[in-house]
Design a protein around this motif. Sequence first.
Motif, PDB file in Angstrom:
ATOM      1  N   ILE A  58       0.836  -1.199   0.000  1.00 41.69           N
ATOM      2  CA  ILE A  58       0.000   0.000   0.000  1.00 41.69           C
ATOM      3  C   ILE A  58       0.875   1.255   0.000  1.00 41.69           C
ATOM      4  O   ILE A  58       1.720   1.428   0.880  1.00 41.69           O
ATOM      5  N   PRO A  59       0.700   2.146  -0.971  1.00 43.25           N
ATOM      6  CA  PRO A  59       1.485   3.385  -1.007  1.00 43.25           C
ATOM      7  C   PRO A  59       1.086   4.306   0.150  1.00 43.25           C
ATOM      8  O   PRO A  59      -0.077   4.318   0.567  1.00 43.25           O
ATOM      9  N   VAL A  60       2.032   5.046   0.677  1.00 42.29           N
ATOM     10  CA  VAL A  60       1.750   5.917   1.816  1.00 42.29           C
ATOM     11  C   VAL A  60       2.309   7.321   1.611  1.00 42.29           C
ATOM     12  O   VAL A  60       3.200   7.541   0.808  1.00 42.29           O
ATOM     13  N   LYS A  61       1.742   8.216   2.370  1.00 41.82           N
ATOM     14  CA  LYS A  61       2.260   9.581   2.461  1.00 41.82           C
ATOM     15  C   LYS A  61       2.091  10.002   3.911  1.00 41.82           C
ATOM     16  O   LYS A  61       0.992   9.900   4.468  1.00 41.82           O
ATOM     17  N   ASN A  62       3.165  10.414   4.527  1.00 40.03           N
ATOM     18  CA  ASN A  62       3.168  10.727   5.959  1.00 40.03           C
ATOM     19  C   ASN A  62       2.695   9.530   6.793  1.00 40.03           C
ATOM     20  O   ASN A  62       1.994   9.682   7.794  1.00 40.03           O
ATOM     21  N   TYR A 173      -5.034 -12.579   8.247  1.00 43.40           N
ATOM     22  CA  TYR A 173      -6.201 -11.730   8.011  1.00 43.40           C
ATOM     23  C   TYR A 173      -5.797 -10.306   7.659  1.00 43.40           C
ATOM     24  O   TYR A 173      -6.485  -9.647   6.878  1.00 43.40           O
ATOM     25  N   ARG A 174      -4.700  -9.837   8.241  1.00 38.66           N
ATOM     26  CA  ARG A 174      -4.189  -8.509   7.867  1.00 38.66           C
ATOM     27  C   ARG A 174      -3.874  -8.493   6.376  1.00 38.66           C
ATOM     28  O   ARG A 174      -4.237  -7.563   5.656  1.00 38.66           O
ATOM     29  N   THR A 175      -3.171  -9.527   5.944  1.00 39.05           N
ATOM     30  CA  THR A 175      -2.785  -9.607   4.538  1.00 39.05           C
ATOM     31  C   THR A 175      -4.007  -9.657   3.637  1.00 39.05           C
ATOM     32  O   THR A 175      -4.059  -8.981   2.597  1.00 39.05           O
ATOM     33  N   SER A 176      -5.009 -10.446   4.019  1.00 38.79           N
ATOM     34  CA  SER A 176      -6.235 -10.554   3.228  1.00 38.79           C
ATOM     35  C   SER A 176      -6.943  -9.214   3.135  1.00 38.79           C
ATOM     36  O   SER A 176      -7.377  -8.788   2.055  1.00 38.79           O
ATOM     37  N   PHE A 177      -7.042  -8.515   4.269  1.00 36.33           N
ATOM     38  CA  PHE A 177      -7.749  -7.226   4.299  1.00 36.33           C
ATOM     39  C   PHE A 177      -7.021  -6.180   3.459  1.00 36.33           C
ATOM     40  O   PHE A 177      -7.623  -5.521   2.605  1.00 36.33           O
ATOM     41  N   PHE A 178      -5.726  -6.023   3.695  1.00 39.83           N
ATOM     42  CA  PHE A 178      -4.983  -4.972   3.005  1.00 39.83           C
ATOM     43  C   PHE A 178      -4.809  -5.273   1.514  1.00 39.83           C
ATOM     44  O   PHE A 178      -4.727  -4.348   0.702  1.00 39.83           O
ATOM     45  N   ALA A 180      -7.097  -6.755  -0.310  1.00 35.61           N
ATOM     46  CA  ALA A 180      -8.399  -6.372  -0.869  1.00 35.61           C
ATOM     47  C   ALA A 180      -8.531  -4.850  -0.933  1.00 35.61           C
ATOM     48  O   ALA A 180      -9.044  -4.304  -1.920  1.00 35.61           O
ATOM     49  N   LEU A 181      -8.063  -4.171   0.108  1.00 31.63           N
ATOM     50  CA  LEU A 181      -8.127  -2.705   0.130  1.00 31.63           C
ATOM     51  C   LEU A 181      -7.297  -2.108  -0.994  1.00 31.63           C
ATOM     52  O   LEU A 181      -7.758  -1.216  -1.724  1.00 31.63           O
ATOM     53  N   ASN A 182      -6.083  -2.604  -1.146  1.00 33.71           N
ATOM     54  CA  ASN A 182      -5.185  -2.084  -2.172  1.00 33.71           C
ATOM     55  C   ASN A 182      -5.763  -2.280  -3.567  1.00 33.71           C
ATOM     56  O   ASN A 182      -5.742  -1.365  -4.407  1.00 33.71           O
ATOM     57  N   SER A 183      -6.322  -3.461  -3.815  1.00 38.60           N
ATOM     58  CA  SER A 183      -6.920  -3.751  -5.122  1.00 38.60           C
ATOM     59  C   SER A 183      -8.099  -2.817  -5.409  1.00 38.60           C
ATOM     60  O   SER A 183      -8.256  -2.323  -6.529  1.00 38.60           O
ATOM     61  N   LYS A 184      -8.909  -2.561  -4.368  1.00 34.76           N
ATOM     62  CA  LYS A 184     -10.108  -1.725  -4.556  1.00 34.76           C
ATOM     63  C   LYS A 184      -9.719  -0.278  -4.828  1.00 34.76           C
ATOM     64  O   LYS A 184     -10.293   0.378  -5.718  1.00 34.76           O
ATOM     65  N   MET A 185      -8.751   0.256  -4.103  1.00 38.06           N
ATOM     66  CA  MET A 185      -8.344   1.645  -4.301  1.00 38.06           C
ATOM     67  C   MET A 185      -7.679   1.849  -5.663  1.00 38.06           C
ATOM     68  O   MET A 185      -7.933   2.843  -6.355  1.00 38.06           O
ATOM     69  N   GLU A 186      -6.854   0.889  -6.064  1.00 38.53           N
ATOM     70  CA  GLU A 186      -6.210   0.993  -7.373  1.00 38.53           C
ATOM     71  C   GLU A 186      -7.251   0.889  -8.491  1.00 38.53           C
ATOM     72  O   GLU A 186      -7.160   1.594  -9.497  1.00 38.53           O
ATOM     73  N   ALA A 187      -8.230  -0.002  -8.292  1.00 41.04           N
ATOM     74  CA  ALA A 187      -9.295  -0.160  -9.293  1.00 41.04           C
ATOM     75  C   ALA A 187     -10.126   1.116  -9.396  1.00 41.04           C
ATOM     76  O   ALA A 187     -10.530   1.515 -10.502  1.00 41.04           O
TER      77      ALA A 187
END
Length: 207
Positions: A58-62, A173-178, A180-187
């Motif tokens: 997941i890309p981050v800023k601050n 579960y952390r890996t599964s959640f993040f 899914a989150l990363n895929s959704k935001m990029e999509a």
Amino acid sequence: MSEQSRFKDKLYQSLISEYFLLFWSKKDMKKLTVLLALTLCTLFTYCQEIISYPDFGIPVKNGMPFYELIDSINVKGKNKDQIYDACRKAFADIFTNSKSVIELENKQDGGITGKGITSISYKIGAMGISDQADINFSINFQSKDSKYRIQLYDINGGPYKNMSGIFKLTKKYRTSFFTALNSKMEAFLTVFSSTINENMEKTSSDF
């Protein structure tokens, strides 16, 4: 009690038990010293483990999730106002009620800011069992002549209603959640950008 706290408690209990067993039997003090050093080293290493968003791609800023897309190719030759209008229409195309999403818009500056909500599905157990979580995020659009930028930030949600709570989950579960989150935001970035570009093409083809 968190997984990390339980682990530390077990280490302390193990250390104390071994210490008294060896001390009262007065056997092999060198072994006690080595055991103490190894246990404290293990405890220190575990406690120093830092899990962060980049560990899951997941890309981050601050230090917080932050997604950005800049396009200067598909809108080359278009002016700021044309791109702005295409984005304004994209909000209406993507969101059911764009008026409730957009919080601030300024055509003169070429900027639109709003808040969106989406959902993700992630696995929480064996046999493919999954759960869904609502994800809230802020979106900022900025247009200039021949280019535009989309940013997604203030991303929050999940079973704890707070992104930091996800780190309480097990690694699986952390890996599964993040993931899914990363895929959704990029999509979302891809869909939003594609919609803007499609709107630009429709405008250009109008008589």
